[in-house]
Design a protein around this motif. Structure first.
Motif, PDB file in Angstrom:
ATOM      1  N   ILE A  23       0.734  -1.179   0.169  1.00 56.51           N
ATOM      2  CA  ILE A  23      -0.028  -0.049   0.069  1.00 56.51           C
ATOM      3  C   ILE A  23       1.437   1.558  -0.258  1.00 56.51           C
ATOM      4  CG2 ILE A  23      -0.274   0.380   2.689  1.00 56.51           C
ATOM      5  CD1 ILE A  23      -3.315   0.848   2.135  1.00 56.51           C
ATOM      6  N   THR A  24       2.486   1.635   0.264  1.00 59.88           N
ATOM      7  CA  THR A  24       2.642   2.259   0.658  1.00 59.88           C
ATOM      8  C   THR A  24       3.648   2.813  -0.444  1.00 59.88           C
ATOM      9  OG1 THR A  24       4.621   1.577   2.118  1.00 59.88           O
ATOM     10  CG2 THR A  24       3.390   2.477   3.037  1.00 59.88           C
ATOM     11  N   CYS A  25       4.317   1.433  -1.640  1.00 55.54           N
ATOM     12  CA  CYS A  25       5.277   1.372  -2.036  1.00 55.54           C
ATOM     13  C   CYS A  25       6.141   1.973  -1.405  1.00 55.54           C
ATOM     14  CB  CYS A  25       4.938   1.971  -3.000  1.00 55.54           C
ATOM     15  SG  CYS A  25       3.807   1.279  -4.046  1.00 55.54           S
ATOM     16  N   ALA A 104       8.094  -2.660 -11.522  1.00 59.54           N
ATOM     17  CA  ALA A 104       7.907  -1.722 -12.899  1.00 59.54           C
ATOM     18  C   ALA A 104       6.337  -1.646 -12.471  1.00 59.54           C
ATOM     19  CB  ALA A 104       7.481  -1.752 -14.015  1.00 59.54           C
ATOM     20  N   MET A 105       5.192  -2.280 -11.570  1.00 60.11           N
ATOM     21  CA  MET A 105       3.774  -2.272 -11.096  1.00 60.11           C
ATOM     22  C   MET A 105       4.019  -1.754  -9.999  1.00 60.11           C
ATOM     23  SD  MET A 105       1.243  -3.073 -11.805  1.00 60.11           S
ATOM     24  CE  MET A 105       0.359  -4.075 -13.034  1.00 60.11           C
ATOM     25  N   ARG A 106       4.778  -1.752  -9.466  1.00 57.49           N
ATOM     26  CA  ARG A 106       5.143  -0.909  -7.538  1.00 57.49           C
ATOM     27  C   ARG A 106       5.412   0.336  -8.430  1.00 57.49           C
ATOM     28  NH1 ARG A 106       8.857  -3.267  -3.716  1.00 57.49           N
ATOM     29  NH2 ARG A 106       6.850  -5.165  -3.771  1.00 57.49           N
ATOM     30  N   ALA A 107       6.373   0.494  -9.182  1.00 58.44           N
ATOM     31  CA  ALA A 107       6.271   2.609  -9.392  1.00 58.44           C
ATOM     32  C   ALA A 107       4.930   3.029 -10.265  1.00 58.44           C
ATOM     33  CB  ALA A 107       7.313   2.798 -10.282  1.00 58.44           C
ATOM     34  N   ARG A 108       4.053   1.443 -10.725  1.00 55.73           N
ATOM     35  CA  ARG A 108       2.863   2.357 -11.648  1.00 55.73           C
ATOM     36  C   ARG A 108       1.798   2.625 -10.030  1.00 55.73           C
ATOM     37  NH1 ARG A 108       3.773  -0.914 -15.782  1.00 55.73           N
ATOM     38  NH2 ARG A 108       2.291  -2.461 -14.975  1.00 55.73           N
ATOM     39  N   ILE A 109       1.752   1.618  -9.686  1.00 55.77           N
ATOM     40  CA  ILE A 109       0.924   1.808  -8.217  1.00 55.77           C
ATOM     41  C   ILE A 109       1.263   2.885  -7.225  1.00 55.77           C
ATOM     42  CG2 ILE A 109      -0.100   1.232  -6.328  1.00 55.77           C
ATOM     43  CD1 ILE A 109       0.360  -1.917  -8.499  1.00 55.77           C
ATOM     44  N   ALA A 110       2.271   3.268  -7.387  1.00 56.44           N
ATOM     45  CA  ALA A 110       3.068   4.522  -6.353  1.00 56.44           C
ATOM     46  C   ALA A 110       3.082   5.905  -7.168  1.00 56.44           C
ATOM     47  CB  ALA A 110       4.241   3.839  -6.575  1.00 56.44           C
ATOM     48  N   VAL A 111       2.570   6.021  -8.074  1.00 57.04           N
ATOM     49  CA  VAL A 111       1.843   7.230  -7.960  1.00 57.04           C
ATOM     50  C   VAL A 111       0.167   7.668  -8.529  1.00 57.04           C
ATOM     51  CG1 VAL A 111       3.518   8.000 -10.196  1.00 57.04           C
ATOM     52  CG2 VAL A 111       1.609   5.776 -11.308  1.00 57.04           C
ATOM     53  N   LEU A 112      -0.208   6.420  -7.534  1.00 57.78           N
ATOM     54  CA  LEU A 112      -2.605   6.244  -7.823  1.00 57.78           C
ATOM     55  C   LEU A 112      -2.318   7.383  -6.489  1.00 57.78           C
ATOM     56  CD1 LEU A 112      -3.003   2.841  -8.581  1.00 57.78           C
ATOM     57  CD2 LEU A 112      -3.685   5.023 -10.475  1.00 57.78           C
ATOM     58  N   GLU A 114      -3.711   8.316  -3.296  1.00 55.74           N
ATOM     59  CA  GLU A 114      -3.809   6.986  -2.036  1.00 55.74           C
ATOM     60  C   GLU A 114      -4.760   6.305  -1.384  1.00 55.74           C
ATOM     61  OE1 GLU A 114      -3.427   9.736   0.996  1.00 55.74           O
ATOM     62  OE2 GLU A 114      -0.553  10.524   0.644  1.00 55.74           O
ATOM     63  N   GLN A 115      -6.340   7.259  -1.840  1.00 57.30           N
ATOM     64  CA  GLN A 115      -7.843   6.330  -1.966  1.00 57.30           C
ATOM     65  C   GLN A 115      -7.520   4.930  -3.080  1.00 57.30           C
ATOM     66  OE1 GLN A 115      -9.954   6.771   0.479  1.00 57.30           O
ATOM     67  NE2 GLN A 115      -9.027   8.127   1.141  1.00 57.30           N
ATOM     68  N   GLN A 116      -6.750   5.444  -4.266  1.00 58.99           N
ATOM     69  CA  GLN A 116      -7.148   5.033  -5.132  1.00 58.99           C
ATOM     70  C   GLN A 116      -5.993   3.490  -5.397  1.00 58.99           C
ATOM     71  OE1 GLN A 116      -6.884   6.386  -9.651  1.00 58.99           O
ATOM     72  NE2 GLN A 116      -8.314   8.017  -9.192  1.00 58.99           N
ATOM     73  N   ARG A 117      -5.080   3.994  -4.884  1.00 55.26           N
ATOM     74  CA  ARG A 117      -4.149   2.841  -4.365  1.00 55.26           C
ATOM     75  C   ARG A 117      -4.276   1.345  -3.528  1.00 55.26           C
ATOM     76  NH1 ARG A 117       1.664   4.838  -1.923  1.00 55.26           N
ATOM     77  NH2 ARG A 117       0.764   6.680  -3.571  1.00 55.26           N
ATOM     78  N   ALA A 118      -4.984   2.305  -2.201  1.00 55.37           N
ATOM     79  CA  ALA A 118      -5.886   1.779  -1.284  1.00 55.37           C
ATOM     80  C   ALA A 118      -6.625   0.913  -1.313  1.00 55.37           C
ATOM     81  CB  ALA A 118      -6.019   2.630  -0.146  1.00 55.37           C
ATOM     82  N   ALA A 119      -7.502   1.180  -2.096  1.00 59.27           N
ATOM     83  CA  ALA A 119      -8.397   0.577  -2.688  1.00 59.27           C
ATOM     84  C   ALA A 119      -8.326  -0.726  -3.955  1.00 59.27           C
ATOM     85  CB  ALA A 119      -9.710   1.321  -3.662  1.00 59.27           C
ATOM     86  N   LEU A 120      -6.790  -0.513  -4.597  1.00 58.61           N
ATOM     87  CA  LEU A 120      -6.268  -1.348  -5.245  1.00 58.61           C
ATOM     88  C   LEU A 120      -5.853  -2.400  -4.873  1.00 58.61           C
ATOM     89  CD1 LEU A 120      -5.782  -1.638  -8.469  1.00 58.61           C
ATOM     90  CD2 LEU A 120      -4.131  -0.626  -8.231  1.00 58.61           C
ATOM     91  N   VAL A 121      -4.904  -1.365  -3.320  1.00 60.18           N
ATOM     92  CA  VAL A 121      -4.785  -3.079  -3.186  1.00 60.18           C
ATOM     93  C   VAL A 121      -5.455  -3.951  -1.979  1.00 60.18           C
ATOM     94  CG1 VAL A 121      -2.501  -3.494  -0.733  1.00 60.18           C
ATOM     95  CG2 VAL A 121      -1.793  -1.852  -2.953  1.00 60.18           C
ATOM     96  N   LEU A 122      -6.288  -3.369  -1.785  1.00 59.24           N
ATOM     97  CA  LEU A 122      -7.067  -3.903  -0.551  1.00 59.24           C
ATOM     98  C   LEU A 122      -7.887  -5.604  -1.774  1.00 59.24           C
ATOM     99  CD1 LEU A 122      -8.740  -1.784   1.461  1.00 59.24           C
ATOM    100  CD2 LEU A 122      -7.608  -3.567   2.702  1.00 59.24           C
ATOM    101  N   ARG A 123      -7.848  -5.198  -2.882  1.00 62.39           N
ATOM    102  CA  ARG A 123      -8.958  -5.346  -3.602  1.00 62.39           C
ATOM    103  C   ARG A 123      -8.213  -6.771  -4.314  1.00 62.39           C
ATOM    104  NH1 ARG A 123     -11.574  -8.728  -5.608  1.00 62.39           N
ATOM    105  NH2 ARG A 123     -13.191  -9.115  -7.076  1.00 62.39           N
ATOM    106  N   LEU A 155      -3.805   2.991 -14.627  1.00 67.36           N
ATOM    107  CA  LEU A 155      -2.843   1.531 -14.601  1.00 67.36           C
ATOM    108  C   LEU A 155      -2.468   1.517 -15.863  1.00 67.36           C
ATOM    109  CD1 LEU A 155      -2.460  -0.331 -11.891  1.00 67.36           C
ATOM    110  CD2 LEU A 155      -1.197   1.759 -12.057  1.00 67.36           C
ATOM    111  N   ARG A 156      -3.181   1.337 -16.858  1.00 70.72           N
ATOM    112  CA  ARG A 156      -3.709   0.432 -17.560  1.00 70.72           C
ATOM    113  C   ARG A 156      -2.762   1.636 -18.976  1.00 70.72           C
ATOM    114  NH1 ARG A 156      -9.029  -1.188 -16.757  1.00 70.72           N
ATOM    115  NH2 ARG A 156      -8.571  -3.587 -16.844  1.00 70.72           N
TER     116      ARG A 156
END
Length: 167
Positions: A23-25, A104-112, A114-123, A155-156
């Motif tokens: 969640i924090t990257c 690479a995926m972690r880097a792409r997730i890191a720019v999201l 915070e709420q989107q990142r948290a939702a994505l990681v939880l899901r 991400l896409r």
């Protein structure tokens, strides 16, 4: 009381650290968050340990700590970026493609956001339902679906080619 807490930490520490890192990257920030949360959980373990799912409660504490203003401020105080660090030292090739793709995926997730990142990681990391995510983030299921949709779209759009991942 402490035996239950000690057993909980022994059983769930790795999972909490993986969740916080996802969640924090940032491995170091994740360790700080989990440590702070576990210190607070120990003081309240009598109540937390009596819950049906203490892990879910502690995971929510980790999520809230991540979303707190103190952590966002601490994250902004970092004065160097990955690009700066790479310029100072030559990049070392990672022989494992899987690790390169994960990074690479972690880097792409890191720019999201915070709420989107948290939702994505939880899901997708914790396999939580939209109702569970909504409860963890304090929002409606519709908002959760919106966060997930926007995160996946971002991400896409920002997807890199395999040649860029392996550089």
């Amino acid at each position: 009381m402490r035996d239950g807490y000690d057993q909980f930490v022994a059983d769930r520490l790795d999972r909490l650290l993986r969740y916080a890192t996802a969640i924090t990257c940032d491995k170091h920030l994740a360790q700080d968050i989990v440590q702070d949360v576990l210190v607070r959980a120990r003081a309240r373990w009598g109540r937390i340990g009596a819950l049906d799912a203490p892990y879910l409660y502690v995971r929510r504490m980790v999520t809230n700590e991540y979303l707190s203003w103190r952590r966002r401020r601490a994250r902004r105080d970092v004065s160097t970026t990955h690009t700066t660090l790479e310029a100072l030292s030559p990049a070392v090739a990672d022989p494992a493609v899987r690790h390169a793709e994960r990074d690479a995926m972690r880097a792409r997730i890191a720019v999201l956001p915070e709420q989107q990142r948290a939702a994505l990681v939880l899901r997708y990391y914790e396999d939580a339902s939209t109702a569970e995510i909504g409860q963890a983030l304090g929002c409606t299921e519709g908002t959760v679906r919106s966060h997930l949709s926007r995160a996946l779209h971002t991400l896409r759009v920002n997807e890199t080619s395999p040649s860029e991942v392996l550089r």
